[in-house]
Design a protein around this motif. Structure first.
Motif, PDB file in Angstrom:
ATOM      1  N   MET A   1       0.952  -0.702  -0.239  1.00 50.18           N
ATOM      2  CA  MET A   1       0.123  -0.269   0.087  1.00 50.18           C
ATOM      3  C   MET A   1       0.587   1.103   0.254  1.00 50.18           C
ATOM      4  O   MET A   1       1.761   1.289   0.882  1.00 50.18           O
ATOM      5  CB  MET A   1      -0.638  -0.018   1.120  1.00 50.18           C
ATOM      6  N   ARG A  32      -7.035  -0.790  -5.954  1.00 44.75           N
ATOM      7  CA  ARG A  32      -7.752  -1.061  -5.124  1.00 44.75           C
ATOM      8  C   ARG A  32      -7.408   0.521  -3.833  1.00 44.75           C
ATOM      9  O   ARG A  32      -6.285   0.594  -4.167  1.00 44.75           O
ATOM     10  CB  ARG A  32      -7.684  -1.953  -4.273  1.00 44.75           C
ATOM     11  N   LEU A  34      -8.129   3.512  -1.353  1.00 44.52           N
ATOM     12  CA  LEU A  34      -9.572   4.344  -0.844  1.00 44.52           C
ATOM     13  C   LEU A  34      -9.123   5.983  -0.788  1.00 44.52           C
ATOM     14  O   LEU A  34      -7.178   5.952  -0.395  1.00 44.52           O
ATOM     15  CB  LEU A  34      -8.089   4.133   0.983  1.00 44.52           C
ATOM     16  N   GLU A  69     -12.648   0.111   9.215  1.00 47.76           N
ATOM     17  CA  GLU A  69     -12.956  -0.158   9.041  1.00 47.76           C
ATOM     18  C   GLU A  69     -13.958  -0.745   8.881  1.00 47.76           C
ATOM     19  O   GLU A  69     -15.105  -0.482   7.570  1.00 47.76           O
ATOM     20  CB  GLU A  69     -12.344  -2.089   8.679  1.00 47.76           C
ATOM     21  N   PRO A  74     -17.864   1.506   1.226  1.00 53.02           N
ATOM     22  CA  PRO A  74     -17.104   0.609   0.175  1.00 53.02           C
ATOM     23  C   PRO A  74     -18.173   1.247  -1.553  1.00 53.02           C
ATOM     24  O   PRO A  74     -19.876   1.525  -1.131  1.00 53.02           O
ATOM     25  CB  PRO A  74     -17.538  -0.753   0.513  1.00 53.02           C
ATOM     26  N   ASP A  81     -12.849   2.817  -2.564  1.00 50.86           N
ATOM     27  CA  ASP A  81     -13.818   3.406  -1.485  1.00 50.86           C
ATOM     28  C   ASP A  81     -13.334   4.850  -0.281  1.00 50.86           C
ATOM     29  O   ASP A  81     -12.605   5.187  -0.863  1.00 50.86           O
ATOM     30  CB  ASP A  81     -13.264   1.891  -0.291  1.00 50.86           C
ATOM     31  N   ILE A 113      -5.185  -2.036   7.617  1.00 57.71           N
ATOM     32  CA  ILE A 113      -5.959  -2.076   5.626  1.00 57.71           C
ATOM     33  C   ILE A 113      -4.682  -2.254   5.007  1.00 57.71           C
ATOM     34  O   ILE A 113      -5.107  -1.832   3.780  1.00 57.71           O
ATOM     35  CB  ILE A 113      -6.902  -0.784   5.872  1.00 57.71           C
ATOM     36  N   ARG A 114      -3.288  -2.382   5.558  1.00 57.51           N
ATOM     37  CA  ARG A 114      -2.498  -2.417   4.539  1.00 57.51           C
ATOM     38  C   ARG A 114      -2.034  -3.152   3.592  1.00 57.51           C
ATOM     39  O   ARG A 114      -1.834  -2.980   2.302  1.00 57.51           O
ATOM     40  CB  ARG A 114      -0.736  -1.973   4.914  1.00 57.51           C
ATOM     41  N   ASP A 115      -3.118  -3.733   3.635  1.00 58.11           N
ATOM     42  CA  ASP A 115      -3.586  -5.301   2.840  1.00 58.11           C
ATOM     43  C   ASP A 115      -4.677  -5.313   1.424  1.00 58.11           C
ATOM     44  O   ASP A 115      -4.385  -5.875   0.985  1.00 58.11           O
ATOM     45  CB  ASP A 115      -2.847  -6.280   3.273  1.00 58.11           C
ATOM     46  N   ARG A 116      -5.476  -4.616   2.074  1.00 61.47           N
ATOM     47  CA  ARG A 116      -6.644  -3.703   1.302  1.00 61.47           C
ATOM     48  C   ARG A 116      -6.177  -3.053  -0.089  1.00 61.47           C
ATOM     49  O   ARG A 116      -7.323  -3.115  -0.199  1.00 61.47           O
ATOM     50  CB  ARG A 116      -7.659  -3.563   2.904  1.00 61.47           C
ATOM     51  N   TYR A 117      -5.282  -2.366   0.477  1.00 63.62           N
ATOM     52  CA  TYR A 117      -5.301  -0.700  -0.876  1.00 63.62           C
ATOM     53  C   TYR A 117      -4.335  -1.006  -1.193  1.00 63.62           C
ATOM     54  O   TYR A 117      -3.161  -1.780  -0.771  1.00 63.62           O
ATOM     55  CB  TYR A 117      -5.821  -0.297  -0.088  1.00 63.62           C
ATOM     56  N   ASP A 118      -4.245  -0.844  -2.690  1.00 62.37           N
ATOM     57  CA  ASP A 118      -2.908  -0.549  -3.462  1.00 62.37           C
ATOM     58  C   ASP A 118      -2.716   1.183  -2.673  1.00 62.37           C
ATOM     59  O   ASP A 118      -1.319   1.105  -2.720  1.00 62.37           O
ATOM     60  CB  ASP A 118      -3.580  -1.340  -5.069  1.00 62.37           C
TER      61      ASP A 118
END
Ligand SMILES: Nc1ncnc2c1ncn2[C@@H]1O[C@H](COP(=O)(O)OP(=O)(O)OP(=O)(O)O)[C@@H](O)[C@H]1O
Ligand SMILES: [Mg+2]
Length: 414
Positions: A1, A32, A34, A69, A74, A81, A113-118
């Motif tokens: 991220m 992805r 945020l 979160e 979303p 998001d 959340i670092r793995d959830r977004y690029d």
């Protein structure tokens, strides 16, 4: 991220517009994303048509009443998001936090959340307080939109100083890139500013710019990014290029991560990232003419800048672009009152005309429409303007007063 902080203390220079449109373009490119609104004005959710003044925001996260979160909206746009902001976020500026943790709060909350977004794109408020510091401290890239108008470059040195301070404190590089915005290259003045910016910020200027166009305002009014509102417009293409540019910068730069633990040892102070323009778009006026120079070199550059500004100021004055702003103070009889603000590089009374009559002190400045911050220096002591309720906290723990200069009518502040 990777975290991109869109920041500039100057109001109205296109931070939110850039954050929204950059996020949307990255989302369209299957990243992805945020988009994190750090401005209590809540313009990011407005720009995406999802504003709700009762929404929970980062203030709830900072106070432990919510986890990040839970407050994410979303799929606000393809791949995007949003963490919204409301005016309660303003209170976060005054949170009692440990001094050594003051600017790492946001990075800490982004960790899970670092793995959830690029990409996390942060829209910063137009003031240099706790929120903005947190964004800069978490950033892998600081993107500074600079409005191509008189005073557009005011306060940029302060931004660079803060980033330098954070680099030293956290032992990692934080690249800075400058994005010219509201560019109307038909005017000579704008072309002159573009040239100056290229000379002054050299390699930090992106080979992309954003033109002045009403399409952006219209898109925002519809709650849409411009790539959805008018995908073939020039400005949609320009924001697409900006997304390409930032992606290629940050992909090359896999070593740093603003959210992780601070590294030990400071990399080279100068940005290690190479310019790489995948769209291969040449922007001749922005090409760097500068060579790395010492103090003497930068003094010379500043001298040239000042001359250009003076020339531009008198021309605009003739054209009526500048407005006469009168600030009036009643309670300082017999005291030495000076005015310093973002409009005069915080140099007390520089460019300010003072009139005193019947115990009233008047400070007169010529300003372009926009938002400015200022303080008074009364008998040598700095303080906020006691007669102006509009204030923002500053990094030294005090408050700056806020001055709004509206378009096309003289402003008098009693
Ligand atoms: N390139 C542009 N051309 C024309 N208008 C623009 C452009 N970029 C932004 N604007 C308009 O200028 C105004 C200010 O832009 P924006 O809200 O993005 O600035 P900001 O830096 O986020 O402001 P603030 O400091 O208040 O947060 C908005 O009305 C926006 O629609
Ligand atoms: Mg904004």
């Amino acid at each position: 991220m990777k975290v991109i902080a869109v920041a500039n203390q100057k109001g109205g220079c296109g931070k939110t517009t850039t954050a929204i449109n950059l996020a949307a373009c990255l989302g369209k490119k299957e990243q992805r994303v945020l988009l994190l609104d750090l401005d209590p004005q809540g313009h990011c959710s407005l720009g995406f048509g999802v504003f709700n003044e009762d929404a929970r925001d980062l203030y709830d996260v900072f106070t432990g009443e919510a986890v990040l979160e839970d407050i994410i909206l979303p799929d606000v746009f393809t791949g995007v998001d949003v963490v919204p902001a409301t005016k309660t976020l303003q209170a976060a500026e005054n949170l009692p936090v440990r001094r050594d943790e003051r600017d790492r709060l946001l990075a800490k909350y982004l960790m899970p959340i670092r793995d959830r977004y690029d990409y996390v794109v942060i829209d910063c408020p137009p003031s240099m307080g706790l929120l903005c510091f947190n964004a800069l401290a978490a950033a892998d890239l600081v993107l500074i939109p600079i409005e191509m108008s008189l005073f557009g470059m005011h306060g940029i040195d302060r931004m660079y100083d803060v980033v330098r301070e954070l680099r030293e404190r956290h032992g990692r590089d934080i690249p800075v890139r400058v994005l010219p915005t509201l560019v109307d290259s038909r005017t000579r003045l704008c072309r002159q500013f573009l040239r100056e910016i290229g000379e002054r910020f050299a390699d930090d200027v992106l080979p992309v710019m954003v033109q002045f166009t009403v399409r952006l305002k219209e898109a925002a009014r519809q709650g849409l990014p411009v790539i959805a509102f008018d995908p073939t417009s020039t400005v949609a293409v320009q924001y697409g290029r900006l997304a390409n540019e930032t992606m290629s910068m940050l992909q090359d730069d896999a070593a740093t991560d603003g959210v992780g633990e601070p590294a030990t040892g400071l990399p080279e102070a100068t940005a290690a990232v190479q310019h790489n323009n995948p769209a291969n778009e040449a922007v001749p006026v922005l090409q760097s003419h500068a060579t790395p120079g010492g103090m003497e070199e930068s003094r010379k550059r500043l001298g040239t800048m000042k001359r250009v500004f003076e020339e531009a100021r008198s021309r605009l004055s003739r054209q009526g672009g500048l407005q006469k702003v009168v600030l009036r103070f009643y309670d300082f009889t017999g005291r030495d009152v000076k005015l310093a603000g973002s409009f005069n590089d915080w140099r007390p009374d520089q460019g300010v005309v003072t009139r005193t009559a019947n115990g009233i002190v008047e400070k007169i400045v010529m300003l372009m429409p926009g938002t400015y911050q200022y303080r008074l220096v009364v008998d040598g002591l700095w303080q906020e303007d006691p007669s102006n309720p509009e204030q923002v906290s500053n990094y030294s723990g005090g408050y700056n007063s806020v001055l709004q200069v509206e378009e096309e009518h003289a402003t008098e502040h009693a």
